[in-house]
Structures are given as structure tokens and as C-alpha cells.
Design an enzyme around this catalytic site. Structure first.
Site, PDB file in Angstrom:
ATOM      1  N   ALA A  60       5.963  -0.867  -3.185  1.00 26.87           N
ATOM      2  CA  ALA A  60       5.110  -0.103  -1.984  1.00 26.87           C
ATOM      3  C   ALA A  60       4.695  -1.128  -0.777  1.00 26.87           C
ATOM      4  O   ALA A  60       5.034  -2.551  -1.087  1.00 26.87           O
ATOM      5  CB  ALA A  60       3.102  -0.183  -2.563  1.00 26.87           C
ATOM      6  N   GLY A  72       7.085  -1.109  -6.828  1.00 25.68           N
ATOM      7  CA  GLY A  72       7.310   0.810  -6.453  1.00 25.68           C
ATOM      8  C   GLY A  72       8.524   0.874  -6.501  1.00 25.68           C
ATOM      9  O   GLY A  72       8.931   2.057  -7.403  1.00 25.68           O
TER      10      GLY A  72
END
Ligand code: CO8
Length: 258
Positions: free
Chosen positions: A65, A109
Site C-alpha cells: 500500500a 498489499g
């Protein structure tokens, strides 16, 4: 609307979606995840697409992320916006097969995104990791759950607690990736696998996906019942008749998704 953070190409029934934020190692920000969710939804509903390949660059599938985007957020902002919740659900809801072709870093992520795909083909350069612990947080889109189911508690704990990177060969041994190929052949291998899948009846590729995914959510007995019902149901399709006739007549089956 055109995409800015991904590139989508469709050829021979395969949609290839390339994450494209080269200056940030394909870090996943809201724009990229929104565009990815939209592209996947479009591919899923496009009759010409029968399989999807998700990839990044040679350096990074995705390094997690976007830390710059997240760093100043408060609990209230994260909670009220259900940060990445909508996108995660849209990605996980795709019904057509999705192959992750991973080269370089698949971290945080990025690793979680690869695990949301149906299987991972890794370049020998790939490195997987859940290093969120170094940022004072934990995984947020499935890392503690999917990685544990895929590689078991010991390796999952090791990855999440130490934040170490797992090289491709170890990832294959541990069951995180289905195959490792030389980096230069990654896209060729992923496309060949996607073509193989695209040749099948979509009724059966979708049924396989539903049944295998059920294994992660239910008991063995329930899963077996679910599989058997789907198996029985496929005998109502023209493609079952065609597949079995073709075998008996020693010819290639011509599936029509009926
Ligand atoms: N976010 C933002 N920018 C990033 C990220 C990232 N995750 N990763 C790399 N970048 C940027 C760098 O800041 C740098 O930008 P700049 O040139 O402007 O300084 C550029 O990409 C190149 O990176 P490096 O210079 O660091 O390149 P190196 O080759 O030295 O290192 C690494 C590459 C190892 C990938 C290193 O960049 C790194 O460790 N990145 C961070 C990895 C990480 O911690 N990922 C986890 C992020 S948290 C997360 O994913 C949580 C997911 C759950 C969210 C769910 C919400 C509900």
C-alpha cells in the site's frame, strides 16, 4: 474513462492488466486500486475475455500500500472510508480466473493482491513479504488470513513477525506460488497458462474457481457436498456433452459456454 495507473490490453481472450506506477514501485494507492477494481469488473463482464493476467514491472509487482498516502490518516478516516474495503471486495468477487504474474517485490498489499488472484506464477527474481510490522501496523487486506492458509502458521508467523522477504524458490516450496520460471519468460508462461484456461468452457473454469475457493471457507463435508452439486449440475450443460463426446471421438472439444 482512461486509466492512469494501470495498463490494460486484451488479446486472444486474455485481458492483461499491468500495474503502472513505476516511480513508486507500483505502490497501491486509492486511485490504482479503484482503477484496478474497475478494470477487473470490465474484464469480468466482457464476453471476449476468458482469463485475466495481473502483473507489474520486472522490479516490482507491487511494493505494498502507498505509505505516503496512508501515513497521515487517522483511525476515524480509515474506518469511515472503510479504507481499501470496497476495492478489496471488488477484486475478490471476480468470477473469471485471474493469474498473478509476479516479478520483483510483492510486499504487504502487493503480496496480498497476488494472493487474491487464483494462482501465482513467479519469476525467479520474485520476493514476497509482509513487512507491515516495520511500519507499526499489520496486514490489512488478507495477509494474516490468506498467507496462513497458503503456507501454514509457522511460515506465516515468521513472515509477519520478522518482516523478512521470501524468495521465489522458497515461496514455491511453501505453496505460495504454483510455479517459478526464469524472469525473462514470465509473461510468456503466464500468457500460455491463460490461453490454456481460455480454451476451456467458462462454465467449468468458473465452477472450479467457486469450488476451490469454497475449500478455504467451509468444512470438508460441506465443501464435498458443494463440489458434488456443481459436478452434477454440469451434466445439464452442452459443454459436458461436447467434452465427453470429443474424448470418445478422439477429437478436440469445441466448447461454447452453454
Ligand atoms: N509506498 C509508497 N512509496 C513506495 C513504496 C510504498 N509501499 N515502496 C516503494 N516506494 C517508493 C519509494 O519511496 C521510492 O520513492 P522515491 O524515489 O520518491 O523516494 C521508490 O518507490 C523506490 O523505492 P526505494 O528507493 O526504496 O527502492 P529500493 O530498491 O531501495 O527498495 C523496497 C525497494 C524494498 C521495495 C523498498 O522500497 C520498501 O521497503 N518499500 C516498502 C515496502 C513496505 O513496507 N510495504 C508494505 C506497505 S504497508 C501495506 O502494504 C499494508 C497493506 C494493507 C492496507 C489495507 C488497508 C485496509
Amino acid at each position: 474513462m482512461a486509466y492512469e495507473t494501470i495498463v490494460v490490453e486484451t488479446e486472444d481472450h486474455v485481458a492483461t492488466i499491468k500495474l503502472n506506477r513505476p516511480d513508486a514501485m507500483n505502490a497501491l494507492n486509492s486511485q490504482l486500486l479503484g482503477e484496478l477494481a474497475r478494470a477487473l469488473r470490465e474484464a469480468d463482464t466482457n464476453d471476449k475475455v476468458r482469463c485475466i493476467v495481473l502483473t507489474g514491472s520486472s522490479k516490482a509487482f507491487a511494493a505494498g500500500a502507498d505509505i505516503k498516502e496512508m501515513s497521515q490518516k487517522s483511525f476515524v478516516e480509515m474506518y469511515l472510508s472503510d479504507f481499501f474495503g470496497t476495492e478489496h471486495e471488488a477484486i475478490a468477487r471476480v468470477r473469471k480466473p485471474v493469474i498473478a504474474a509476479v516479478s520483483g517485490y510483492a510486499l504487504g498489499g502487493g503480496c496480498e493482491l497476488a494472493m487474491m488472484c487464483d494462482f501465482i506464477i513467479a519469476a525467479d527474481s520474485a520476493k514476497f513479504g509482509q513487512p507491515e510490522i516495520n511500519l507499526g501496523v499489520i496486514a490489512g487486506i488478507g495477509g494474516t488470513q490468506r498467507l496462513t492458509r497458503m503456507v501454514g502458521k509457522a511460515k506465516s508467523m515468521d513472515m509477519h513477525l520478522t518482516g523478512r522477504f521470501m524468495p521465489a524458490e522458497e515461496a514455491e516450496r511453501a505453496g505460495l506460488v504454483s510455479r517459478v520460471v526464469p524472469a525473462k519468460n514470465l509473461m510468456e508462461e503466464a500468457q500460455a497458462a491463460a490461453q490454456k484456461i481460455a480454451e476451456k468452457s467458462m462454465l467449468t473454469t468458473m465452477a472450479v474457481k467457486e469450488a476451490v475457493n469454497r475449500a478455504e471457507e467451509t468444512s470438508l463435508a460441506e465443501g464435498m457436498r458443494f463440489e458434488r452439486r456443481l459436478f452434477h449440475a454440469l451434466f445439464s450443460t452442452e459443454d459436458q456433452a461436447e467434452g465427453m463426446s470429443a474424448f470418445l471421438e478422439k477429437r478436440e472439444a469445441q466448447f461454447r459456454d452453454r
